[in-house]
Design an enzyme around this catalytic site. Structure first.
Site, mmCIF file in Angstrom:
data_model
loop_
_atom_site.group_PDB
_atom_site.id
_atom_site.type_symbol
_atom_site.label_atom_id
_atom_site.label_comp_id
_atom_site.label_asym_id
_atom_site.label_seq_id
_atom_site.Cartn_x
_atom_site.Cartn_y
_atom_site.Cartn_z
ATOM 1 N N ASP A 28 0.855 -1.175 0.000
ATOM 2 C CA ASP A 28 0.000 0.000 0.000
ATOM 3 C C ASP A 28 0.898 1.234 0.000
ATOM 4 O O ASP A 28 1.966 1.237 0.639
ATOM 5 C CB ASP A 28 -0.909 0.014 1.230
ATOM 6 N N GLU A 57 1.029 5.600 0.428
ATOM 7 C CA GLU A 57 0.404 6.874 0.768
ATOM 8 C C GLU A 57 1.057 7.933 -0.099
ATOM 9 O O GLU A 57 2.260 7.867 -0.388
ATOM 10 C CB GLU A 57 0.588 7.214 2.246
ATOM 11 N N HIS A 93 -5.244 3.444 8.200
ATOM 12 C CA HIS A 93 -4.927 4.462 7.229
ATOM 13 C C HIS A 93 -3.467 4.894 7.243
ATOM 14 O O HIS A 93 -3.158 6.042 6.990
ATOM 15 C CB HIS A 93 -5.874 5.642 7.384
ATOM 16 N N ASP A 97 -2.533 -0.916 6.560
ATOM 17 C CA ASP A 97 -3.464 -1.240 5.490
ATOM 18 C C ASP A 97 -3.003 -2.459 4.706
ATOM 19 O O ASP A 97 -3.819 -3.275 4.261
ATOM 20 C CB ASP A 97 -3.630 -0.036 4.561
#
Length: 574
Positions: A24, A26, A165, A170
């Site tokens: 994942d 960000e 988050h 995640d």
């Protein structure tokens, strides 16, 4: 030489032998071309066991926008000592070498990863990819999960890690979702990586058996209706070529579980040929709303739309209603839910001191003021602190914000979010962001709808195949007639004849007086298509110069990656 019979495992890589890297990212926004990665989290698993983890913050080399800090919870202070992407990327590419990549909504994360590889001279990853969101959409029905967001699936599969988050958390939650989906796939006979990636792409015996339902369907634009033995509509769709579209339901290209289930029930396909593709799209919307087929997911209940109403009384207030009346009130909407309408109402309340009590106040009403008056959130007209004329100024500003200029609401809420973000109160700032987004989206949508629904009659044309022209008559935002003018025909008599036979439309009250919001939006999309020409306009087609549309782009950039009305987590959902 003796023949040797291969094993089933030789037909593919058994899933228990596949090494998956679930990852994942960000980022500072939603565009790989313009934004940067701020965090990578990844988990390597094989045979249900974790083999390693990779996690790091990344200095994006630029300030993180305040809105993005609200979304992700990652601030400039957190990344100031973090390595830059060129230092991290080689190690991450080595970590994923030889593995099958897994991500939730993989195109988003892969887009950033490929852009990073291109920027720093690395070949793009050639790893096989599994998208857990796509797998979930294929394996789970709406009765099992209302959507396929990561948080929803993590709850459904009882993940040991709740998505909080941040990238690694995640990724860990996605591992649990992946294992849950693999268990489901095994029950469906999927045991290899190759079968998993091709899952649900073969037609079922029921699909093959019912191919005869597509016989005799015309190759023309129109609407098709799958019906059961009782004639009840099961599913309504539209196409520019009915024959090709209906046939596709009985081939490998149709992989949606609920549609395959529908085909097992269907006994006939009814078709309605339309003059143009736009007419087919409009008729589809109307038929779905009228028949409410159980296998259609959208547009079934336009009557459930929710509105925010500024009442017409001596001291107006904001009320959430389900019906638009010709009562002098100002309406904002439609909203998809009462929750979204309440968010928009709160944004207005945070900007203007409108009263929040529900009883009707007359010009001479006198009663003790509530606590809101003491903290400056209401002018207390109930106690006589504000006259009717003074209070009317607040109501006029609210009406202006709803119908013409949302700048006041945007500025007030943005300032409030910045104060909260500066105080590290990101969750509260996210709540304020959602409220502002609900208001701006609704105001922009309504103002766009009103630009068309206020016009008694608009006639427009677009080029069609073979030199013909598609002609449409639109009245108060409703399609009243559609036709195809042949090449070489004189436009004036053709248009006059189409207008003469068009539906008579009597408008009702509110921003959508003659059709559903979806129908009017469909017409607006067509009108904005390159090549469409206006033939005749009875009235003025325009948007407010300072309307909410100019602010919506800023809201959407700030909320990049958020598909829902009300995320409450301070981070974009994927």
């Amino acid at each position: 030489m003796d023949a040797v019979q291969g094993t089933l495992d030789e037909l593919g890589t058994p899933l228990h032998e596949v090494t998956f890297v679930v990852f994942d990212l960000e980022t500072t926004g939603g565009s790989p071309a313009e934004d940067a990665i701020t965090e990578i989290g990844a988990v390597k698993v094989c045979g249900g066991q974790v083999r390693g983890e990779f996690a790091t913050l990344i200095d994006p080399g630029r300030p993180i926008p305040p809105f993005i800090s609200v979304l992700t919870g990652i601030t400039d202070a957190m990344v100031v000592a973090a390595p830059k992407l060129p230092q991290v990327l080689p190690a991450f590419l080595e970590f994923i070498r030889g593995a099958t990549l897994v991500a939730h909504n993989a195109p988003f994360d892969l887009g950033f990863l490929r852009a990073a590889c291109a920027e720093y001279g690395y070949p793009p990853p050639a790893n096989p990819v599994v998208d857990t969101a796509d797998l979930a959409r294929r394996m789970l029905t709406r009765d099992e999960t209302p959507d396929c967001k990561l948080a929803t699936l993590a709850r459904y599969f009882r993940s040991a890690t709740e998505p909080c988050h941040r990238a690694l958390a995640d990724a860990r939650a996605t591992v649990d979702v992946l294992h849950g989906l693999l268990e489901r796939a095994g029950a469906l006979g999927v045991h290899t990586l190759e079968e998993l990636r091709a899952f649900n792409r073969m037609p079922t015996p029921e699909q093959r058996r019912k191919r005869h339902l597509a016989e005799g369907v015309p190759a023309a634009p129109g609407v098709y209706v799958f019906e059961d033995a009782k004639g009840e509509a099961l599913y309504v769709g539209k196409s520019t070529n009915l024959r090709n579209r209906v046939r596709s339901y009985f081939t490998a290209s149709e992989a949606r579980p609920r549609i395959r289930e529908m085909i097992g029930i269907a006994e006939r396909v009814r078709t309605i040929v339309c003059a143009t593709a736009l007419e087919a799209e409009i008729r589809e919307l109307r038929l779905i709303a009228a028949t409410k087929p159980r296998y259609n997911r959208r547009s079934r209940f336009p009557e459930r739309a929710v509105w925010l109403k500024l009442t017409d009384e001596p001291f107006p207030r904001l009320s959430i209603v389900r019906e638009v009346k010709d009562d002098g009130g100002a309406y904002l909407g439609p909203f998809g839910s009462a929750r979204a309408a309440d968010d928009a109402r709160t944004a207005l309340h945070e900007t203007l001191p409108l009263r929040r009590c529900t009883e009707r106040l007359g010009p001479r009403a006198r009663r003790p003021a509530c606590a809101l008056a003491e903290i400056g959130k209401c002018g207390a007209p109930c106690e006589g602190r504000e006259s009717r004329e003074e209070y009317a100024r607040h109501a006029a500003l609210a009406r202006r914000a709803m119908e013409q200029d949302a700048g006041m609401v945007f500025s007030a809420m943005e300032a409030r979010m910045r104060r909260l973000a500066d105080q590290q109160r990101f969750e509260e700032a996210a709540v304020e962001r959602d409220r502002l987004a609900a208001f701006i989206r609704a105001a922009a949508r309504m103002q766009r709808l009103r630009s068309l629904t206020a016009i008694p009659e608009l006639i427009a044309a677009s080029p069609a195949a073979g030199g013909a022209w598609d002609i449409h008559v639109i009245r108060y935002g409703r399609l009243a007639a559609a036709g195809v003018m042949p090449r070489g025909a004189h436009p004036t008599p053709f248009v006059d004849a189409l207008v003469a036979t068009a539906e008579t439309v009597i408008p009702g009250p509110g921003p959508t007086p003659a059709a559903s919001a979806e129908e009017t939006e469909c017409l607006l999309r067509w009108l904005e298509t390159p090549g469409v020409r206006l033939v005749r306009v009875d009235g003025t087609w325009s948007l407010p110069a300072n309307g909410a549309g100019r602010l919506r782009a800023r809201i959407e950039r700030a909320c990049a990656g958020i598909p829902g009305d009300r995320p409450r987590d301070g981070r974009p959902m994927r």
